[in-house]
Design a protein around this motif. Structure first.
Motif, PDB file in Angstrom:
ATOM      1  N   SER A  82       0.833  -1.200   0.000  1.00 56.98           N
ATOM      2  CA  SER A  82       0.000   0.000   0.000  1.00 56.98           C
ATOM      3  C   SER A  82       0.869   1.253   0.000  1.00 56.98           C
ATOM      4  O   SER A  82       1.937   1.298   0.614  1.00 56.98           O
ATOM      5  CB  SER A  82      -0.912   0.006   1.229  1.00 56.98           C
ATOM      6  OG  SER A  82      -1.569   1.250   1.354  1.00 56.98           O
ATOM      7  N   GLU A  83       0.404   2.302  -0.665  1.00 58.49           N
ATOM      8  CA  GLU A  83       1.097   3.587  -0.670  1.00 58.49           C
ATOM      9  C   GLU A  83       0.612   4.499   0.447  1.00 58.49           C
ATOM     10  O   GLU A  83       1.037   5.654   0.538  1.00 58.49           O
ATOM     11  CB  GLU A  83       0.901   4.271  -2.034  1.00 58.49           C
ATOM     12  CG  GLU A  83       1.520   3.495  -3.194  1.00 58.49           C
ATOM     13  CD  GLU A  83       1.329   4.204  -4.526  1.00 58.49           C
ATOM     14  OE1 GLU A  83       0.659   5.265  -4.525  1.00 58.49           O
ATOM     15  OE2 GLU A  83       1.849   3.708  -5.543  1.00 58.49           O
ATOM     16  N   ASP A  84      -0.259   4.006   1.304  1.00 60.64           N
ATOM     17  CA  ASP A  84      -0.827   4.821   2.378  1.00 60.64           C
ATOM     18  C   ASP A  84       0.097   4.955   3.585  1.00 60.64           C
ATOM     19  O   ASP A  84      -0.160   5.780   4.464  1.00 60.64           O
ATOM     20  CB  ASP A  84      -2.166   4.236   2.841  1.00 60.64           C
ATOM     21  CG  ASP A  84      -3.248   4.362   1.778  1.00 60.64           C
ATOM     22  OD1 ASP A  84      -3.142   5.289   0.953  1.00 60.64           O
ATOM     23  OD2 ASP A  84      -4.183   3.538   1.774  1.00 60.64           O
ATOM     24  N   GLY A  85       1.142   4.146   3.651  1.00 55.75           N
ATOM     25  CA  GLY A  85       2.054   4.219   4.785  1.00 55.75           C
ATOM     26  C   GLY A  85       1.393   3.854   6.099  1.00 55.75           C
ATOM     27  O   GLY A  85       1.581   4.534   7.116  1.00 55.75           O
ATOM     28  N   VAL A  86       0.624   2.763   6.102  1.00 57.26           N
ATOM     29  CA  VAL A  86      -0.160   2.416   7.290  1.00 57.26           C
ATOM     30  C   VAL A  86       0.705   1.965   8.462  1.00 57.26           C
ATOM     31  O   VAL A  86       0.276   2.028   9.621  1.00 57.26           O
ATOM     32  CB  VAL A  86      -1.195   1.316   6.968  1.00 57.26           C
ATOM     33  CG1 VAL A  86      -2.223   1.826   5.972  1.00 57.26           C
ATOM     34  CG2 VAL A  86      -0.510   0.051   6.441  1.00 57.26           C
ATOM     35  N   PHE A  87       1.923   1.493   8.192  1.00 54.08           N
ATOM     36  CA  PHE A  87       2.792   1.056   9.278  1.00 54.08           C
ATOM     37  C   PHE A  87       3.548   2.210   9.917  1.00 54.08           C
ATOM     38  O   PHE A  87       4.172   2.041  10.967  1.00 54.08           O
ATOM     39  CB  PHE A  87       3.791   0.010   8.773  1.00 54.08           C
ATOM     40  CG  PHE A  87       3.149  -1.282   8.348  1.00 54.08           C
ATOM     41  CD1 PHE A  87       2.349  -1.998   9.220  1.00 54.08           C
ATOM     42  CD2 PHE A  87       3.331  -1.779   7.063  1.00 54.08           C
ATOM     43  CE1 PHE A  87       1.754  -3.185   8.837  1.00 54.08           C
ATOM     44  CE2 PHE A  87       2.739  -2.966   6.659  1.00 54.08           C
ATOM     45  CZ  PHE A  87       1.942  -3.670   7.560  1.00 54.08           C
TER      46      PHE A  87
END
Length: 500
Positions: free
Chosen positions: A219-224
């Motif tokens: 994912s490109e959302d940077g959830v980590f």
């Protein structure tokens, strides 16, 4: 007589010869033992170094090794001990071990996404507190009777429980306020540095992380990314707290400042504008802070503040410093010196330019003002207790540094109160039934012509009773769609009405 003289002479010769022989023996002995002595000294030095490293390892590295996913000892321990639970400050379970009928163990996260980055997960090497406190929860300090019973019944021992400083009530308030927006909220107890809120959005559900792993890592959302501790943003006008402190250190007062704002300020061919090109007119220092007047702060940075002093002040306030916190973090970045051109100096004074900060750091800055100049280190663990309830360890507050004098905080505090009472934060915070002080910020990023900006707020309650410090960042919220003051308001309101 002659015979006696000859005899004495022979004795002298004999004694001299014996002395020379003894000296030769000593010299030979020294020559023989010298290599052995060198080896002995080297051995002692190596032994001392080994002891020193063992001490250093025990103090600084042992927990890192124990918590490493590559440490095979963990697998052995997990066969003997059921990993303990992570709890919030009120005893609510944040992470626990669940045992299926077939004996299979897995971790359960009752709050789902709410504590995703702070609590983390235990698979794929682990993250968050699940990783940093892993070795603690794989130790058992249950009472001896309980342990004997478990040994007799061939049952696994129950690991210790870690009570965190986090508040499920305040974390939920932060989540509700931030909604679907990207950003972060970080909140601490003003006196102790105990972290009450560490919320980051977007996030993930640790209960389904194994099923979702491929999509999450791609994912490109940077959830980590824990945006509260690792997200580096231009701090915008929240940095004016630091600029104001540098001014006070140079002048010893704010009373000598006066500026007429025309909506723009130009120096060396570069122009700074106030938000919306607003004209503030004649201003005192308190007016300039309440209005968040970019022109006034750009003017003072170029003409009234020594650049090296501003850099030194920023460094002392935690920028460019290592902060000893338990979770992964990124530090604040600040560059300025006597040779910095005025264009960059003006931007730097209002939290733009090359300046970067995390919500955690700007929370610490506000905390130092509230705490009479004493900046507290954020701590995430309150105590460790055995499964049978006995206390194993209580974590004490940690002081990051005495970064301001009481006189300096007393000078700054009225400025931050004015921001809330009659300034840029008044619409969202002035009606709350307790005193709040703080600073708003609008931080431009990317292509300035596109008008993209993050919304900031950092501030604190000032009641004298369990006060908290809150910092909120709403990504791309600088257009008024979701200002950070509204997010902070929700956390302040939860603090004022709920038991956390």
């Amino acid at each position: 007589m002659k015979w006696r003289e000859r005899t004495d002479r022979r004795s002298e010769i004999r004694m001299s010869s014996q002395k020379k022989s003894k000296n030769r023996q000593k010299t030979d002995l020294k020559s023989i033992t010298r290599p052995y002595r060198i080896v002995s000294y080297i051995s002692l030095a190596l032994f001392a170094s080994l002891i020193g490293y063992m001490v250093y390892f025990q103090v600084f590295l042992s927990d890192n090794l124990l918590n490493s996913p590559y440490n095979k000892r963990q697998e052995i321990v997990q066969e003997q001990i059921v990993k303990g639970s992570l709890l919030d400050r009120s005893g609510n379970v944040l992470a626990e071990t669940v045992t299926a009928e077939d004996g299979t163990e897995s971790r359960n996260y009752p709050y789902g996404n709410l504590f995703a980055q702070a609590v983390g997960y235990s698979v794929y090497g682990g993250s968050g507190l699940e990783s940093t406190e892993n070795s603690t929860m794989l130790q058992s300090h249950a009472d001896i009777v309980t342990q004997m019973q478990q040994d007799i019944q061939e049952e696994k021992k129950q690991g210790d429980n870690v009570t965190t400083t986090l508040s499920a009530v305040l974390q939920q308030a932060a989540s509700d306020a931030l909604g679907s927006n990207r950003g972060a909220v970080f909140a601490m107890d003003a006196d102790t540095g105990e972290v009450l809120v560490d919320y980051s959005s977007p996030n993930f559900n640790p209960n389904t992380i194994e099923q979702d792993w491929e999509s999450l890592v791609n994912s490109e959302d940077g959830v980590f990314l824990n945006r509260a501790t690792q997200g580096q943003y231009p701090p915008g006008s929240t940095f004016k707290i630091v600029t104001a402190l540098a001014y006070y250190r140079q002048h010893g007062t704010f009373d000598d400042f006066s500026y007429t704002c025309t909506g723009s300020y130009e120096s060396d061919g570069y122009t700074i504008h106030c938000a919306g090109n607003e004209v503030h007119g004649q201003e005192s220092f308190q007016d300039a802070m309440a209005n968040s007047c970019n022109c006034a702060f750009a003017y003072m940075a170029v003409n009234l503040i020594d650049k090296d002093l501003l850099r030194q002040t920023a460094d002392q306030m935690g920028f460019n410093q290592d902060i000893p916190v338990e979770l992964p973090y990124n530090g604040g970045e600040f560059t300025l010196d006597a040779n910095t051109p005025n264009q960059l100096t003006m931007q730097t004074a209002i939290g733009q330019g090359d300046t970067l900060a995390t919500p955690m750091l700007m929370c610490m800055v506000a905390d130092a003002v509230k705490n009479n100049g004493q900046m507290m280190t954020p701590i995430f663990v309150k105590s460790v207790d055995s499964a049978t309830g006995s206390n194993v360890k209580t974590v004490q507050p940690q002081i990051f540094g005495d970064v301001m004098t009481t006189e300096e905080t007393q000078a700054l505090e009225p400025l931050l109160e004015a921001v809330v009472q009659r300034g840029t934060a008044a619409d969202d915070l002035s009606d709350l039934p307790y005193q709040i002080a703080g600073k708003t910020g609008t931080a431009e990023y990317g292509d300035v012509s596109e008008g993209k900006a993050h919304s900031w707020f950092t501030g604190y309650t000032n009641t004298g009773n369990n006060d908290i410090v809150v910092c909120a960042v709403v990504e791309n919220g600088g257009n008024g769609r979701a200002p950070a003051t509204r997010v902070a308001r929700n956390v302040f309101s939860a603090w004022g009405t709920e038991t956390y």
